[in-house]
Design a protein around this motif. Structure first.
Motif, PDB file in Angstrom:
ATOM      1  N   VAL B  50      21.376  -7.105  14.796  1.00  0.00           N
ATOM      2  CA  VAL B  50      22.569  -6.954  13.971  1.00  0.00           C
ATOM      3  C   VAL B  50      23.237  -5.636  14.240  1.00  0.00           C
ATOM      4  CG1 VAL B  50      21.551  -8.317  12.158  1.00  0.00           C
ATOM      5  CG2 VAL B  50      21.386  -5.854  12.057  1.00  0.00           C
ATOM      6  N   GLU B 152      24.294 -10.036   6.597  1.00  0.00           N
ATOM      7  CA  GLU B 152      25.447  -9.963   7.471  1.00  0.00           C
ATOM      8  C   GLU B 152      26.664 -10.727   6.968  1.00  0.00           C
ATOM      9  OE1 GLU B 152      24.494 -10.620  11.613  1.00  0.00           O
ATOM     10  OE2 GLU B 152      24.166  -8.477  11.704  1.00  0.00           O
ATOM     11  N   ALA B 154      29.600 -10.265   4.970  1.00  0.00           N
ATOM     12  CA  ALA B 154      30.390  -9.244   4.292  1.00  0.00           C
ATOM     13  C   ALA B 154      31.222  -9.875   3.197  1.00  0.00           C
ATOM     14  CB  ALA B 154      31.288  -8.543   5.300  1.00  0.00           C
ATOM     15  N   PHE B 183      32.275 -14.991   9.856  1.00  0.00           N
ATOM     16  CA  PHE B 183      31.662 -13.688   9.613  1.00  0.00           C
ATOM     17  C   PHE B 183      32.631 -12.578   9.994  1.00  0.00           C
ATOM     18  CE2 PHE B 183      27.922 -16.316   9.877  1.00  0.00           C
ATOM     19  CZ  PHE B 183      27.038 -15.745   8.968  1.00  0.00           C
ATOM     20  N   VAL B 184      32.754 -11.597   9.088  1.00  0.00           N
ATOM     21  CA  VAL B 184      33.531 -10.414   9.413  1.00  0.00           C
ATOM     22  C   VAL B 184      32.775  -9.634  10.480  1.00  0.00           C
ATOM     23  CG1 VAL B 184      34.329  -8.196   8.543  1.00  0.00           C
ATOM     24  CG2 VAL B 184      34.598 -10.251   7.142  1.00  0.00           C
TER      25      VAL B 184
END
Lengths: 179, 487
Positions: B50, B152, B154, B183-184
């Protein structure tokens, strides 16, 4: 911030992946032969193991790339020869020498000239590597030059000096090879 | 001199010696793995795949050891391999130097001692349990954080006030309607706006979108969406009127904040955004050989000025900001780092600092390096590590000051994070309470995978795994915007 598919955002180089089964198979299958090549290159078991391990580690990390070229063994042998003549090799050798007991195991089993084998120890790494590549690996001077990254002239002069030191007569001056 | 030997004799002697070589001690594959473990210990690994979090794995590797046949073909060498592994670990841990006197120590002091004003602690979670992921500093006392509803994922932006010890919500980060698996990715703090981009990383769609919110806070607005190569977003920036980004294949694009079509900024073929308005000629991600490439120019996209980087011979992986460059020497056995100005002046090699990939450039022109902790070798040639050395360091190229990041476990490992902003971040953080623990147990050899075609091993082998324990309460944060100016 998921980067589960793409590589990590902040790292350019990811973690080393575990080595795959193909690589471990390769080590299992060819490790012995590579170690013996290392033994001929270095002249002792400790250095041979050290050299083989280092080269295999590098192969393992490059496996996905090398495999495509389909010659991982060539890659390792080249790495071993280069390491042997490199500064890396000499530094490690100096460190190891103190700890390594003299191994005389070979003497009683050696099918060959024990005195000659001993005298090979006196050669500088590059000269020894050239002889091993030429007479053990059966490579041409051109191939040796490419492998070590030197000119063909250097290969020939290194070989000539080494052969002279070992009192070996060269039968064919043109190729430097015995048929 | 009598030339009494023939070339054939030499060939026969070499072959004979190879055949008569004494069998190697121990197991080759296990030895190669141990060797790799020793080396990788000094290299940075990401423990989690990540953003921003990096773990340095301490002594030993998380692999089962020693169950392949030896190179000599003498069958199983289970016990020998296991014994060697154990012996190595013990020797490294306890033996230390046998001939040298007291080993030297890494001279880099923790950031809390070097720049006390820049170090603070923040909770790892918001009141509602969402975890914080630090992005970058907004000022000497404000930290931009992303709060994640799940790993993860956001959910909102917060600004943490380090003086007051409180956090306020800047904006929610919504999922665009009808988009699954969104996902941002990177968040960027511009002068007037905070911007981010998102994508659906777990499907093959080439799609991304951009969002902005004023730095004062408010409702986030989707600027637009892109598809195709344009959606391979590498880094982003935000100006008073546009979002800008570079695509993985090179080229820098912009899209008006008011909405509209993306357009390529003229003359940016092959360029990659670093931090608006600065661009470089090397891609952000690459790894391997791409990572070793040297940057050769620094371009200001506002003025169009381009500076050539003076790349010294024998250097690789050189990365430059507007003023300073960081790289390393090519010599693989030498971890020496290289620091210089873009024009090649003020070149130096700060001691104990290594570059093993990952971020090099931080905000304000600071450099980021790993600390191997290796301070010498013992009589056996094994590396001696300073167990107290920090894991990494922020380096101020102007003054030569280095400040330690992270805390090294007794095992030699540990982890730290770098802020996730698109531009070089001003935040480094770690969890002081967290420890890496290696647990080993004896397992039946048959339960461990082995190569096909090999005989099934018997007996017991040692299997080790490294996990993290503790922590989870506070993050220690270094905010480089709070480092006192030196000039």
């Amino acid at each position: 911030m998921a980067k589960t598919v793409k590589s990590g955002m902040q790292q350019n180089g990811g973690p080393p992946r575990p080595w795959g089964v193909e690589f471990t198979d390769f080590v299992a299958a060819r490790g012995n032969a590579l170690y013996r090549y290392g033994y001929v290159l270095t002249g002792n078991a400790e250095d041979a193991a050290d050299l083989t391990q280092e080269a295999l580690m590098r192969l393992g990390d490059a496996w996905s790339r090398i495999r495509k070229k389909d010659d991982p063994e060539g890659y390792v042998r080249t790495t071993m020869a280069r390491l042997h003549v490199s500064r890396w090799r000499r530094l490690r050798r100096e460190r190891l020498v103190a700890a390594v007991p003299e191994v005389t195991y070979t003497d009683d089993r050696l099918d060959g000239d024990v005195g000659l084998w001993k005298e090979l120890e006196g050669l500088p790494p590059k000269q020894r590597a050239v002889l091993v590549l030429r007479y053990y690996e059966d490579l041409s001077d051109q191939e040796i030059a490419e492998l070590l990254g030197v000119s063909r002239g250097t290969v020939r002069s290194q070989a000539a000096r080494a052969l002279d030191k070992l009192r070996i007569r060269v039968t064919d001056l043109e190729t430097g090879r015995v048929g | 001199m009598t030339y009494d030997r023939s070339e054939a004799e030499l060939a026969r002697t070499l072959t004979g010696a190879a055949d008569a070589a004494p069998p190697p001690v121990g197991d080759l594959l296990a030895a190669v793995q141990r060797r790799r473990g020793r080396r990788t210990r000094r290299r940075v690994q990401s423990a989690l795949a990540v953003a921003g979090v990096v773990a340095v794995i301490g002594g030993g590797t998380a692999v089962a050891r020693g169950f392949f046949s030896s190179g000599g073909g003498e069958g199983q060498t289970l016990s020998a391999a296991t014994a060697t592994a154990t012996a190595t670990a013990t020797a490294t841990a306890s033996a230390g130097p046998t001939e040298a006197a007291e080993p030297r120590r890494v001279a880099i002091r923790p950031a809390a001692e070097v720049w006390p004003a820049a170090v603070t602690k923040i909770p790892v979670k918001a009141a509602d349990g969402w975890r914080y992921r630090p992005v970058t500093g907004l000022s000497a006392t404000e930290l931009l954080l992303v709060a994640e509803s799940s790993f993860e994922k956001a959910g909102r932006l917060e600004v943490y006030d380090t003086a007051a010890g409180t956090s306020t919500v800047l904006a929610d980060m919504p999922t665009p309607e009808g988009v699954k698996g969104y996902f941002v990715q990177d968040v960027e703090a511009g002068a007037e706006y905070v911007a981010w981009w998102g994508e659906t990383p777990n499907n093959s769609d080439k799609w991304a979108d951009f969002w902005v919110v004023p730095r004062a806070g408010g409702t986030a607005k989707q600027v637009g969406q892109v598809t195709g190569d344009l959606s391979e977003v590498e880094r982003i920036g935000v100006t008073a009127d546009s979002v800008v980004w570079s695509a993985a294949g090179g080229g820098i694009y912009r899209m008006p904040l008011a909405g509209g079509s993306p357009e390529k900024i003229a003359g940016t073929d092959g360029l990659h955004l670093m931090s608006w308005p600065w661009a470089t000629d090397v891609a952000k991600e690459g790894g391997g050989e791409a990572e070793q490439k040297n940057q050769t120019k620094v371009v200001n996209l506002e003025t169009g000025q381009a500076a050539e980087v003076n790349v010294p011979a024998g250097v690789q992986g050189l990365r430059c900001g507007p003023v300073w460059c960081f790289g390393k020497e090519k010599d693989q056995e030498n971890d020496a780092s290289v620091v210089q100005r873009v024009d090649g002046s003020d070149r130096k090699s700060p001691p104990d600092l290594s570059l093993w990939g990952g971020e090099r450039s931080l905000a304000r022109g600071f450099g980021f390096f790993q600390i191997s902790g290796v301070v010498g070798r013992d009589a056996r040639g094994e590396e001696i590590e300073d167990a107290q050395a920090p894991l990494a360091a922020v380096y101020d190229p102007a003054t030569g000051t280095a400040a330690g990041i992270g805390r090294r476990d007794p095992s030699g490992g540990g982890s730290y994070g770098t802020g996730t902003s698109s531009s070089p971040t001003s935040i480094l953080y770690w969890d002081e309470g967290q420890r890496q623990v290696e647990k080993c147990r004896k397992v039946d050899a048959t339960s461990v995978p082995h190569p096909p075609g090999e005989p099934v091993p018997t007996g017991k082998v040692t299997s080790c795994t490294t996990t993290t324990e503790g922590g989870g309460k506070e993050l220690t944060v270094v905010n480089l915007l709070a480092v006192p100016p030196t000039e």
